[in-house]
Design an enzyme around this catalytic site. Structure first.
Site, PDB file in Angstrom:
ATOM      1  N   CYS B  79       0.844  -1.196   0.000  1.00  0.00           N
ATOM      2  CA  CYS B  79       0.000   0.000   0.000  1.00  0.00           C
ATOM      3  C   CYS B  79       0.879   1.245   0.000  1.00  0.00           C
ATOM      4  O   CYS B  79       1.673   1.440  -0.918  1.00  0.00           O
ATOM      5  CB  CYS B  79      -0.988  -0.047   1.175  1.00  0.00           C
ATOM      6  N   HIS B 187      -3.901  -4.831  -0.583  1.00  0.00           N
ATOM      7  CA  HIS B 187      -3.596  -5.408   0.726  1.00  0.00           C
ATOM      8  C   HIS B 187      -3.639  -6.929   0.658  1.00  0.00           C
ATOM      9  O   HIS B 187      -4.700  -7.514   0.857  1.00  0.00           O
ATOM     10  CB  HIS B 187      -4.590  -4.899   1.768  1.00  0.00           C
ATOM     11  N   GLU B 189      -2.640  -8.943   2.811  1.00  0.00           N
ATOM     12  CA  GLU B 189      -2.976  -9.472   4.143  1.00  0.00           C
ATOM     13  C   GLU B 189      -4.469  -9.396   4.415  1.00  0.00           C
ATOM     14  O   GLU B 189      -4.944  -9.884   5.431  1.00  0.00           O
ATOM     15  CB  GLU B 189      -2.162  -8.730   5.214  1.00  0.00           C
TER      16      GLU B 189
END
Lengths: 251, 205
Positions: B79, B187, B189
């Site tokens: 990001c 993202h 994650e």
């Protein structure tokens, strides 16, 4: 929104002061939905687009966020997580971010431009979600108890001007009704705001959510759609199938 | 061991959780020596560009990150962390790390077709891959990733571009790879198994 290949469907989980998940009707009557960890695990398996967890008692009761508990919840989330309830100070958010919450949902804080500005300054606008609850043409805060005297659009615009990067527009009257969303309001607000609008309130099935997307919402959120099945509102956690699992993938 | 640069900016726990779920040790650190020596570094980040650069500078982490890159450490910017790998950003005045020849600019609010586009861009996009790259090769099925951003990177060197999305009729660069340096605007994650596959590929480099 056509380039976003899949509309965002967001289950909204409401936590009460006893850390149980409940679903409300018109911000009143509550139905027990389940244990938050079990429900989050199910949504994880179903690969939901995003989760929104709102503590609906923290604002009115005034208790502090339990960061250990939020960390446990967030630890189960391999999807984007928005958290709201009892946010009144920018200092509450550092531990939330560290624990894996990427968006803060402001309720009463939506009327506080200084708080919105402070959050956006540190965490970026895209981390700040203004939740605008309304009924009878007026925006309300404190769980629908206090009339702001503003129209939902006026409050949403003020929040965006202050730095909010996303707006949830929630019909109090339709909360839990499962008869469809307020498409006129959703369309108006989405057309007027430069930021993504999340529709909330009234959906009982995925078709209702799709209508809100068609009306201009960037995302559609619901508690009932993903928690209940059938006329008798039997609790069943569900979510539409992942489009990328289908042959060829892209819709 | 994977070191996650912990400079007060970013969702450390989500990355630690996902690497842990995949069976890899990922440890947050702001220790300059540990960062300079690391084999695998993740540079997370959310928020404002200058704020992040100031936080790195305040912890004396800019030089160690350069040292690690020069040594050939595998580095993944996530990001804002991706944008920090570039030279500069329209969002701020401070220079970036300058490890990738790229600048960051604001996302357009109007598409090629004249239609309004929301900024920030929040949501899921299917990734398009203009070339083979170490983190994205192994996926045979289409991959979707979660995005939250108001800015995007433009690479001076087209071959650095490893992934794009289509937004308003424009290809937007959202993944870069140059030698051992990688960056993703989305993202991983927070992108379920699509992100797991990417992070696992990174951990196995």
């Amino acid at each position: 929104m056509s380039d976003i290949e899949r509309p965002r469907y967001i289950p909204v989980l409401l936590l009460d002061r006893q850390r149980r998940l409940v679903k409300t009707v018109a911000f009143g009557e509550r139905t027990y939905v389940g244990d938050p960890f079990n429900v989050i695990r199910l949504f994880n398996e179903k690969e939901v687009d995003e989760l929104c967890i709102l503590d609906i008692d923290a604002g009115r009761d005034g208790y502090e966020i339990d960061h250990g508990f939020v960390a446990e919840l967030a630890g189960e989330c391999f999807m984007p997580l928005a958290y709201g309830g009892g946010l009144r100070d920018v200092r509450q958010c550092a531990p939330l971010v560290r624990n894996g919450v990427e968006k803060f949902v402001l309720g009463a804080g939506t009327t506080n431009p200084a708080l919105i500005g402070a959050l956006a300054g540190v965490y970026g606008s895209s981390s700040v979600v203004a939740c605008v609850d309304y009924r009878g043409g007026h925006a309300f805060v404190d769980g629908g108890q206090r009339d702001t005297g503003l129209s939902p659009l006026a409050l949403a615009k003020a929040a965006v001007a202050a730095g909010a990067g996303e707006v949830i527009i929630q019909s109090i009257e339709r909360d839990g009704a499962r008869t469809g969303m307020d498409l006129a309001m959703i369309g108006t607000v989405a057309a007027e705001l430069p930021v993504p609008v999340i529709a909330l309130g009234g959906a009982g099935e995925v078709a209702h959510l799709a209508e809100a997307i068609d009306a201009g919402a960037a995302a559609a959120a619901s508690g009932s759609t993903f928690s209940f099945i059938g006329r008798l509102r039997a609790v069943l956690v569900t979510y539409p199938e992942d489009l990328t699992d289908k042959t060829g993938g892209a819709p | 061991m994977i070191r996650i640069v912990d400079y007060g900016v970013g969702n450390i726990a989500s990355l630690v959780n996902m690497f842990g779920h995949l069976g890899f040790d990922a440890v947050p650190t702001d220790d300059a020596a540990a960062i300079a020596r690391a084999d695998h570094l993740v540079l997370p980040g959310v928020g404002a560009f200058d704020h992040a650069m100031r936080q790195l500078a305040a912890r004396d982490l800019v030089a160690p990150l350069h040292d690690a890159a020069a040594r050939g450490a595998h580095m993944l910017g996530v990001c804002l962390g991706m944008q920090l790998l570039g030279r500069s950003s329209e969002e701020g005045k401070l220079p970036g790390l300058g490890l990738i020849d790229a600048v960051t600019v604001r996302l357009p609010a109007i598409g090629r077709d004249g239609k309004k586009l929301s900024v920030p861009n929040i949501g899921w996009h299917m990734l398009e891959k203009p070339r083979m790259s170490p983190l994205l090769d192994n996926a045979t099925r289409p991959e979707r990733f979660y995005f939250v951003h108001s800015y995007h990177m433009i690479c001076a060197e087209p071959n650095d571009v490893a992934g794009t999305i289509l937004r308003g009729g424009d290809q937007v660069t959202v993944a870069v790879s140059r030698d051992t340096l990688h960056g993703v605007q989305f993202h991983p994650e927070k992108s379920h198994r699509h992100g797991m596959s990417l992070l696992e590929a990174f951990a196995r480099l």
